[in-house]
Motif scaffolding. Structure first.
Motif, PDB file in Angstrom:
ATOM      1  N   GLN A 154       0.827  -1.206   0.000  1.00 18.02           N
ATOM      2  CA  GLN A 154       0.000   0.000   0.000  1.00 18.02           C
ATOM      3  C   GLN A 154       0.864   1.260   0.000  1.00 18.02           C
ATOM      4  O   GLN A 154       0.575   2.226  -0.714  1.00 18.02           O
ATOM      5  CB  GLN A 154      -0.926  -0.002   1.217  1.00 18.02           C
ATOM      6  N   LEU A 155       1.932   1.262   0.800  1.00 13.34           N
ATOM      7  CA  LEU A 155       2.826   2.419   0.854  1.00 13.34           C
ATOM      8  C   LEU A 155       3.538   2.620  -0.480  1.00 13.34           C
ATOM      9  O   LEU A 155       3.732   3.751  -0.935  1.00 13.34           O
ATOM     10  CB  LEU A 155       3.846   2.239   1.975  1.00 13.34           C
ATOM     11  N   TYR A 156       3.908   1.500  -1.105  1.00 13.26           N
ATOM     12  CA  TYR A 156       4.570   1.559  -2.408  1.00 13.26           C
ATOM     13  C   TYR A 156       3.624   2.088  -3.482  1.00 13.26           C
ATOM     14  O   TYR A 156       4.010   2.883  -4.344  1.00 13.26           O
ATOM     15  CB  TYR A 156       5.068   0.154  -2.762  1.00 13.26           C
ATOM     16  N   ARG A 157       2.355   1.647  -3.420  1.00  9.27           N
ATOM     17  CA  ARG A 157       1.392   2.021  -4.449  1.00  9.27           C
ATOM     18  C   ARG A 157       0.863   3.435  -4.273  1.00  9.27           C
ATOM     19  O   ARG A 157       0.378   4.044  -5.248  1.00  9.27           O
ATOM     20  CB  ARG A 157       0.201   1.049  -4.429  1.00  9.27           C
ATOM     21  N   LEU A 158       0.940   3.980  -3.067  1.00  9.35           N
ATOM     22  CA  LEU A 158       0.356   5.298  -2.808  1.00  9.35           C
ATOM     23  C   LEU A 158       0.835   6.369  -3.784  1.00  9.35           C
ATOM     24  O   LEU A 158       0.015   7.039  -4.432  1.00  9.35           O
ATOM     25  CB  LEU A 158       0.640   5.710  -1.358  1.00  9.35           C
ATOM     26  N   PRO A 159       2.140   6.589  -3.953  1.00  8.40           N
ATOM     27  CA  PRO A 159       2.580   7.589  -4.932  1.00  8.40           C
ATOM     28  C   PRO A 159       2.272   7.187  -6.371  1.00  8.40           C
ATOM     29  O   PRO A 159       2.014   8.050  -7.220  1.00  8.40           O
ATOM     30  CB  PRO A 159       4.092   7.684  -4.685  1.00  8.40           C
ATOM     31  N   MET A 160       2.290   5.866  -6.649  1.00  6.96           N
ATOM     32  CA  MET A 160       1.993   5.410  -8.006  1.00  6.96           C
ATOM     33  C   MET A 160       0.542   5.737  -8.383  1.00  6.96           C
ATOM     34  O   MET A 160       0.260   6.209  -9.490  1.00  6.96           O
ATOM     35  CB  MET A 160       2.215   3.899  -8.117  1.00  6.96           C
ATOM     36  N   ASP A 161      -0.365   5.472  -7.446  1.00  9.73           N
ATOM     37  CA  ASP A 161      -1.782   5.719  -7.709  1.00  9.73           C
ATOM     38  C   ASP A 161      -2.062   7.214  -7.836  1.00  9.73           C
ATOM     39  O   ASP A 161      -2.864   7.644  -8.675  1.00  9.73           O
ATOM     40  CB  ASP A 161      -2.639   5.110  -6.608  1.00  9.73           C
ATOM     41  N   TRP A 162      -1.411   7.995  -6.975  1.00 12.53           N
ATOM     42  CA  TRP A 162      -1.568   9.462  -7.049  1.00 12.53           C
ATOM     43  C   TRP A 162      -1.066   9.970  -8.394  1.00 12.53           C
ATOM     44  O   TRP A 162      -1.709  10.794  -9.048  1.00 12.53           O
ATOM     45  CB  TRP A 162      -0.787  10.116  -5.905  1.00 12.53           C
ATOM     46  N   LEU A 163       0.102   9.476  -8.819  1.00 13.37           N
ATOM     47  CA  LEU A 163       0.690   9.899 -10.087  1.00 13.37           C
ATOM     48  C   LEU A 163      -0.211   9.526 -11.253  1.00 13.37           C
ATOM     49  O   LEU A 163      -0.407  10.328 -12.184  1.00 13.37           O
ATOM     50  CB  LEU A 163       2.070   9.256 -10.248  1.00 13.37           C
ATOM     51  N   GLU A 164      -0.770   8.325 -11.218  1.00 12.08           N
ATOM     52  CA  GLU A 164      -1.648   7.890 -12.310  1.00 12.08           C
ATOM     53  C   GLU A 164      -2.839   8.821 -12.459  1.00 12.08           C
ATOM     54  O   GLU A 164      -3.187   9.241 -13.574  1.00 12.08           O
ATOM     55  CB  GLU A 164      -2.128   6.463 -12.057  1.00 12.08           C
ATOM     56  N   GLU A 165      -3.479   9.149 -11.348  1.00  8.12           N
ATOM     57  CA  GLU A 165      -4.680   9.976 -11.413  1.00  8.12           C
ATOM     58  C   GLU A 165      -4.366  11.391 -11.891  1.00  8.12           C
ATOM     59  O   GLU A 165      -5.084  11.959 -12.708  1.00  8.12           O
ATOM     60  CB  GLU A 165      -5.359  10.013 -10.042  1.00  8.12           C
ATOM     61  N   ARG A 166      -3.272  11.964 -11.387  1.00  7.68           N
ATOM     62  CA  ARG A 166      -2.928  13.342 -11.771  1.00  7.68           C
ATOM     63  C   ARG A 166      -2.480  13.439 -13.223  1.00  7.68           C
ATOM     64  O   ARG A 166      -2.843  14.361 -13.941  1.00  7.68           O
ATOM     65  CB  ARG A 166      -1.822  13.884 -10.846  1.00  7.68           C
ATOM     66  N   THR A 167      -1.669  12.492 -13.656  1.00 12.18           N
ATOM     67  CA  THR A 167      -1.156  12.574 -15.028  1.00 12.18           C
ATOM     68  C   THR A 167      -2.223  12.214 -16.057  1.00 12.18           C
ATOM     69  O   THR A 167      -2.296  12.823 -17.129  1.00 12.18           O
ATOM     70  CB  THR A 167       0.073  11.658 -15.203  1.00 12.18           C
ATOM     71  N   THR A 168      -3.060  11.227 -15.744  1.00 13.19           N
ATOM     72  CA  THR A 168      -4.146  10.874 -16.658  1.00 13.19           C
ATOM     73  C   THR A 168      -5.087  12.057 -16.851  1.00 13.19           C
ATOM     74  O   THR A 168      -5.531  12.345 -17.969  1.00 13.19           O
ATOM     75  CB  THR A 168      -4.933   9.665 -16.132  1.00 13.19           C
ATOM     76  N   GLY A 169      -5.396  12.745 -15.756  1.00 18.68           N
ATOM     77  CA  GLY A 169      -6.313  13.875 -15.823  1.00 18.68           C
ATOM     78  C   GLY A 169      -5.798  15.042 -16.635  1.00 18.68           C
ATOM     79  O   GLY A 169      -6.575  15.927 -17.016  1.00 18.68           O
ATOM     80  N   SER A 170      -4.501  15.074 -16.925  1.00 18.37           N
ATOM     81  CA  SER A 170      -3.940  16.186 -17.695  1.00 18.37           C
ATOM     82  C   SER A 170      -4.053  15.985 -19.204  1.00 18.37           C
ATOM     83  O   SER A 170      -3.714  16.879 -19.980  1.00 18.37           O
ATOM     84  CB  SER A 170      -2.467  16.393 -17.324  1.00 18.37           C
ATOM     85  N   ALA A 171      -4.512  14.816 -19.642  1.00 17.91           N
ATOM     86  CA  ALA A 171      -4.654  14.553 -21.083  1.00 17.91           C
ATOM     87  C   ALA A 171      -5.718  15.455 -21.697  1.00 17.91           C
ATOM     88  O   ALA A 171      -6.699  15.826 -21.040  1.00 17.91           O
ATOM     89  CB  ALA A 171      -5.010  13.091 -21.316  1.00 17.91           C
ATOM     90  N   ASP A 172      -5.536  15.793 -22.964  1.00 17.54           N
ATOM     91  CA  ASP A 172      -6.508  16.645 -23.659  1.00 17.54           C
ATOM     92  C   ASP A 172      -7.788  15.890 -23.969  1.00 17.54           C
ATOM     93  O   ASP A 172      -8.860  16.485 -24.048  1.00 17.54           O
ATOM     94  CB  ASP A 172      -5.882  17.184 -24.951  1.00 17.54           C
ATOM     95  N   ILE A 173      -7.682  14.595 -24.158  1.00 15.73           N
ATOM     96  CA  ILE A 173      -8.861  13.759 -24.349  1.00 15.73           C
ATOM     97  C   ILE A 173      -8.530  12.368 -23.835  1.00 15.73           C
ATOM     98  O   ILE A 173      -7.388  11.906 -23.958  1.00 15.73           O
ATOM     99  CB  ILE A 173      -9.294  13.702 -25.835  1.00 15.73           C
ATOM    100  N   ILE A 174      -9.504  11.721 -23.233  1.00 18.37           N
ATOM    101  CA  ILE A 174      -9.312  10.383 -22.684  1.00 18.37           C
ATOM    102  C   ILE A 174     -10.289   9.428 -23.362  1.00 18.37           C
ATOM    103  O   ILE A 174     -11.487   9.716 -23.441  1.00 18.37           O
ATOM    104  CB  ILE A 174      -9.542  10.359 -21.163  1.00 18.37           C
ATOM    105  N   PHE A 175      -9.757   8.314 -23.850  1.00 18.74           N
ATOM    106  CA  PHE A 175     -10.581   7.273 -24.449  1.00 18.74           C
ATOM    107  C   PHE A 175     -10.654   6.076 -23.503  1.00 18.74           C
ATOM    108  O   PHE A 175      -9.748   5.843 -22.704  1.00 18.74           O
ATOM    109  CB  PHE A 175      -9.995   6.797 -25.783  1.00 18.74           C
ATOM    110  N   ALA A 176     -11.721   5.311 -23.607  1.00 18.18           N
ATOM    111  CA  ALA A 176     -11.841   4.044 -22.896  1.00 18.18           C
ATOM    112  C   ALA A 176     -12.256   2.973 -23.892  1.00 18.18           C
ATOM    113  O   ALA A 176     -12.923   3.266 -24.894  1.00 18.18           O
ATOM    114  CB  ALA A 176     -12.852   4.141 -21.764  1.00 18.18           C
ATOM    115  N   ASN A 177     -11.873   1.728 -23.610  1.00 18.24           N
ATOM    116  CA  ASN A 177     -12.135   0.651 -24.565  1.00 18.24           C
ATOM    117  C   ASN A 177     -13.512   0.017 -24.426  1.00 18.24           C
ATOM    118  O   ASN A 177     -13.877  -0.844 -25.213  1.00 18.24           O
ATOM    119  CB  ASN A 177     -11.053  -0.428 -24.456  1.00 18.24           C
TER     120      ASN A 177
END
Length: 481
Positions: A154-177
Motif C-alpha cells: 500500500q505504501l509503495y502504491r500510494l505515490p503510483m496511484d496518485w501519479l496515475e490519477e494526476r497525469t491521466t487527468g492532464s490529457a486533452d482527451i481520454i478514451f476508454a475501450n
C-alpha cells in the motif's frame, strides 16, 4: 484519406510491443489511421522481433525502439516504478529529438509522460485507458471489491496511484475501450472531471481470412487438424484464468462419457494459445499451473511454438502424438486465423472475468465462431446472449460445470443453427468492431483536439524561468563583484 480531416502526424507511445490485447489495439489503431492517410509512428521501450505482431516486424508500421537502461523489474519487484522510469527515459528522448514534430501524441497504459509532453513540446496528448493501473496492481479486478495488498504494498502504491490519477487527468482527451472501463474509471479516479469517450477496439478484418489455401505454410500446417477443436486465446497470465478452459474441457469430457453420443467429441482437443514471455515470472508460473491441472485431470498435453520462433520451451514431459491439450506459445497471425476459421473448430473459450474489453470474442465473431465468455466486463458489450434468435455467443458465470453445460449446448447445434449464428456474429463484428470504424472514430476525435492548437505555456512556467534567470544573474553578480 477520407475527405475533410487534414493529414495528421501521430506518435503512439506504448511501453512494450509484445503479444497481447493492448498491443493489438495499438497496432490496429495505428494501421487504421495509416490507411486513412495519416503519418503514424509507434515509440516503445521494448520490441522483440521474435515476440511481436507481424505488422510491427515486417515494415508495415514504423517502429522506433528506444532501448531503455532500466530493467523491467529488480529481483522480481518494482515493476510499476521501473515502468514509469522506462517511459520517462523514452519521453526524454522524444523531447530532445522529435518532440515538436507531431500534431498529437497517442499514449496508452502509462500516463506518466502526458503532462511532460504537453509542457515541453506544446503538443496535444490523447490517452487511451485500457483499465486503471491502480485496480490491477493486486491481481485481477473484482467489481465491488478493492484489493489493497499488504502495508508495504500500500505504501509503495500510494505515490503510483496518485501519479496515475494526476497525469491521466492532464490529457486533452481520454478514451476508454468499453462502457465498463469508462464506468470503473469514473468510480475509482474521482478527481478527473473528463468522462472517457468510448472507442471500441477494432480489428483488421483481412487478418482473419481463412487460411485453408496456405497448407504449405509451416505455421498453418502446425495447427491444422481435423480433430474437433476448442480454442482459448489469451496471454499466459494468472488473471486471464485459462485454468477455467482446462477444467471446463475436462468436465465436458466427463459429461459426454456418460451419454450415448459420447463419440461425437471422443477425439476432441483444446488449444490454449497466447503471448508467452520467459522474462515474466507470471507467464512461467501460469503455464506450469495449467500443465499441473492437465495432469491431475488425466489429460495429455504438448507445448509448441511456431517453427520460426526462438522461444525456449520449458522442459516438460510432453505427448506430441494427438495430445488432449496443446499449449501454443506466441502464435503467429496465420495460426490465429487458422484456429478461429477452421471448420473443425467448435468454439472459442474466453476465460477472463471483468475483462476491460476483450478482443478475443470479437476475433471469433469475425470468423463466425461461437463464443463462450464470462458474464462480466467488456464481453457483455460485444457478445449477444439473449434473445436466442439474436445470439452471437454464450455469457456464463465462470464455473467449470456451468461452462461444460454451455459447451454441450454449443456442440448440439445443428449445422443450420451454427450457420445462422455465424452470420449474425460476423455482421455484428464487422459493423461495430472493425478497424475502419475504430480508425474513423479516433480520426474524428484527434482532429477535434488538434484543432484546439498548441498547448499554451502555463503562467507559472514564465515565472519559474524568470526566477531562474534572476538567480543566475545574482550568482554571476556575486562572482564578478
Amino acid at each position: 484519406m477520407a475527405s475533410g480531416p487534414s493529414k495528421l502526424r501521430v506518435a503512439f507511445i506504448h511501453p512494450d510491443l509484445g503479444i497481447g490485447g493492448a498491443e493489438r489495439l495499438v497496432v490496429d489503431a495505428a494501421l487504421g489511421l495509416q490507411k486513412l492517410g495519416h503519418d503514424v509512428v509507434i515509440y516503445t521501450s521494448y520490441h522483440d522481433p521474435g515476440h511481436c505482431f507481424d505488422e510491427t516486424r515486417d515494415g508495415t508500421l514504423k517502429i522506433r525502439h528506444i532501448v531503455s537502461p532500466f530493467p523491467r523489474s529488480f529481483k522480481g519487484k518494482f515493476h510499476s516504478a521501473l515502468a514509469h522510469a522506462r517511459q520517462l527515459h523514452l519521453t526524454k528522448y522524444l523531447i530532445q529529438h522529435e518532440g515538436s514534430s507531431y500534431d498529437i501524441y497517442f499514449v496508452d497504459i502509462l500516463s506518466t509522460c502526458v503532462p511532460i509532453l504537453r509542457l515541453f513540446t506544446g503538443v496535444r496528448v490523447a490517452f487511451y485507458c485500457h483499465f486503471p493501473d491502480k485496480l490491477l496492481a493486486n491481481g485481477a479486478y473484482v467489481e465491488g471489491k478493492m484489493k489493497k495488498g499488504g502495508l508495504l504494498k500500500q505504501l509503495y502504491r500510494l505515490p503510483m496511484d496518485w501519479l496515475e490519477e494526476r497525469t491521466t487527468g492532464s490529457a486533452d482527451i481520454i478514451f476508454a475501450n468499453s462502457k465498463f472501463t469508462s464506468r470503473v474509471f469514473k468510480l475509482h479516479l474521482p478527481s478527473i472531471e473528463q468522462t472517457p469517450r468510448v472507442v471500441y477496439p477494432g480489428i483488421n478484418l483481412a487478418a482473419y481470412e481463412p487460411q485453408a489455401g496456405r497448407t504449405g505454410d509451416p505455421d498453418v500446417a502446425q495447427v491444422t487438424s481435423d480433430r474437433p477443436t476448442f480454442v482459448s486465446i489469451n496471454r499466459f497470465e494468472a488473471k486471464k484464468n485459462a485454468m477455467l478452459a482446462v477444467e471446463a474441457f475436462s468436465a465436458l469430457r466427463t459429461r459426454l462419457a456418460n451419454k450415448e453420443n459420447s463419440n461425437v467429441l471422443k477425439n476432441a482437443r483444446l488449444v490454449i494459445s497466447g503471448g508467452y514471455d520467459p522474462r515474466v515470472e507470471d507467464n512461467i508460473m501460469t503455464l506450469a499451473g495449467l500443465i499441473d491441472r492437465a495432469k491431475s485431470s488425466s489429460l495429455t498435453f504438448d507445448v509448441i511454438k511456431p517453427p520460426g520462433s526462438n522461444t525456449n520451451i520449458p522442459p516438460f514431459v510432453l505427448t506430441p502424438e494427438n495430445p488432449d491439450i496443446i499449449f501454443l506459445l506466441n502464435f503467429t497471425t496465420p495460426q490465429r486465423a487458422t484456429l478461429l476459421s477452421a471448420p473443425s473448430t467448435v468454439a472459442l473459450l474466453y476465460t477472463p472475468t471483468n475483462e476491460h474489453f476483450g478482443i478475443g470474442p470479437v476475433e471469433a465473431m469475425v470468423c463466425g465462431l461461437p463464443v463462450l465468455a464470462c458474464d462480466s466486463g467488456g464481453p457483455t458489450e460485444s457478445v449477444l446472449d439473449e434473445p436466442a434468435k439474436e445470439r452471437t455467443g454464450w455469457l456464463r458465470h465462470p464455473d467449470p460445470e456451468v461452462w461444460a453445460a454451455a459447451l454441450e449446448e454449443i456442440i448440439s447445434m445443428s449445422p443450420e443453427e451454427r450457420s445462422e449464428l455465424g452470420k449474425r456474429s460476423q455482421a455484428r463484428a464487422r459493423e461495430n468492431f472493425g478497424m475502419e470504424a475504430m480508425a474513423k472514430a479516433l480520426e474524428h476525435s484527434l482532429t477535434e483536439v488538434v484543432a484546439l492548437g498548441r498547448v499554451p505555456t502555463p503562467t507559472w512556467v514564465y515565472g519559474l524561468v524568470a526566477a531562474v534567470m534572476l538567480l543566475i544573474a545574482y550568482i554571476v553578480g556575486l562572482i564578478f563583484q
